[in-house]
Scaffold this motif. Sequence first.
Motif, short mmCIF file in Angstrom:
data_model
loop_
_atom_site.label_atom_id
_atom_site.label_comp_id
_atom_site.label_asym_id
_atom_site.label_seq_id
_atom_site.Cartn_x
_atom_site.Cartn_y
_atom_site.Cartn_z
N LEU A 174 6.74 31.36 30.53
CA LEU A 174 7.68 32.32 31.08
C LEU A 174 7.38 33.69 30.51
CD1 LEU A 174 10.30 33.20 32.49
CD2 LEU A 174 11.60 32.06 30.71
N ALA B 170 10.60 39.90 25.10
CA ALA B 170 11.03 38.92 24.10
C ALA B 170 9.90 38.58 23.13
CB ALA B 170 11.57 37.64 24.76
N MET B 171 9.23 39.62 22.62
CA MET B 171 8.21 39.39 21.60
C MET B 171 8.90 39.10 20.27
SD MET B 171 5.65 39.81 23.40
CE MET B 171 4.11 40.06 22.55
N PHE C 248 12.32 41.19 29.57
CA PHE C 248 12.27 42.22 28.53
C PHE C 248 11.32 41.81 27.41
CE2 PHE C 248 16.41 42.40 30.65
CZ PHE C 248 16.29 43.65 31.23
N PHE D 99 8.93 36.97 30.00
CA PHE D 99 10.32 37.42 30.03
C PHE D 99 10.46 38.83 30.61
CE2 PHE D 99 10.65 33.85 27.30
CZ PHE D 99 11.97 33.43 27.36
#
Lengths: 251, 258
Positions: free
Chosen positions: A86, A92-93, A90, A88
Amino acid sequence: MASIYAALDDVSLRFGERIVLENCSLDIVKDAITCIIGMSGAGKSTILRLLDGLIVPNSGHVYLNERDLCHTSERELNVLRRKVSLAFQFAAMLDSLTIGDNVALPLREHTDLHEPQIRKIAEDALESVGLQNVYHQLPNQLSGGMLKRAGFARAIVTRPELILYDEPTTGLDPIVSHLITNTIVDLRKKFGGTAIVISHDLHSIYRMADYVAMLFEGAIIAYGPVEEIRRSENPIVQQFLHGSEVGPIPL
Amino acid sequence: MNALERFGQSTIDFLEYAGGVTQLGIDAFRDIFRLRVRVAETISQSALLGVQSVSIVLLTSLFTGMVISLESAIQAVQFGVGNLVGGAVAYGAFRELGPMLAAVVVAGRVGSAIAAELGSMVVTEQIEALRSMGVSPANFLVVPRLLSLLIMMPLLTIFADVISISGGAWIANIYAHISYSSFITSMRQTVGFEDFAKGLLKAVVFGMIIALIGSYQGLGTRGGAAGVGRSTTSAVVIAIILIFIANFSLSYVLFGSR
Ligand SMILES: Nc1ncnc2c1ncn2[C@@H]1O[C@H](COP(=O)(O)OP(=O)(O)OP(=O)(O)O)[C@@H](O)[C@H]1O
Ligand SMILES: [Mg+2]
């Protein structure tokens, strides 16, 4: 008849009082790119979370490769998720790891590759989205658009069977958007696999989509090959594709 | 809602909470026993939490050891039992003060940091990202933190023991003119290695409470930055309450028979 890789079957989902999906069904054709369109807040990201087993519906079933995710333990899901990734909305690191370590993480976790190979694959993935010299940077040193591309790189790095892209081109400049769209198409051509792309970017949808599904008021109201949806006479679809203020969609 | 429903609801909430923490603990310990541990991460977490809390542990235990000695030494000398002060201070330090002071400081310093870090990872979707990569957040995040607390809590407790006893000996010497040698002799006569070891066992249990409550609160964060704040506060409050309860229970079980 094309085979189906993933599906929502009569899914209903609410968050508290807010009903997000209601009796929503959707089949995702194997080895094709399906684009999901719909108004902001319609529940598109929620559909991707369902398909990745991150949330469970209040009723109905979610299938991935013929497995019913609602009756799968987190442990088993973690095995299934090696074949799904997925990207993301935004990014999502993980902000405690460098960009390189973030992108390399799925490889370190799930493959026996050696460090130099991992490094090479991760760098190539970053390069394919136009990111150079960010390997040792931390996520808070990158702009939103750069992070988003790094998140994209992390999603493609293991060559999963199913990639879920959550608005991969939103907020990017036209050139980079074009690059991302091309990368999605190229990956599919080179390595096969199934993809679901949420997008508001009609140009990129028309360039990459095999199928388009439109989500409206909790259910898929239109689904079909991209050309069919373009010519659809459904007034909601028409209003959405033309971005007009007049029509059946309440603002 | 009537009173009965409220009572029922809070009972359910409590059981759910207890069950959730227990499940997280089981998952984490299973990984530890199977040696599915991220060594580098555990070492860096240990270093971090050691650095975060060592100076506060030293300060609080120094002053506590000093105050106990201050209160007891002069009185003891008046009653002619100045030669017992060393034993009293060491007894308190090994069995109760060392582990408790270390635990309360670490709960405030490290438990809150764990809850805040994991909580902000929830609200920025990093936890979902881990799960979507097929990585268990319990293994990736909780195990290193738990393990490092299990290792560091006894260490910090040893520091707290040593410093509080030294502070006590110093004050006893200055104010009550109890010589260091008589302080030490009394200590030797009163406390044994067993007391020290049982204190460390307490510390390990407290470390487990701090790590699991902090992680569980963090991972259960809902609702943005305000939610992170709430998780952090509750992590500290709940951990400290549990530490006091566990301390009593452990004292009862470990020392009660004597
Ligand atoms: N964790 C949550 N708790 C409560 N409500 C939620 C949660 N996640 C999503 N929602 C609600 O579900 C609805 C759908 O959210 P979702 O993120 O799927 O929208 P979206 O179609 O992806 O929108 P966008 O195009 O703006 O990204 C929204 O109304 C949102 O408020
Ligand atoms: Mg979205």
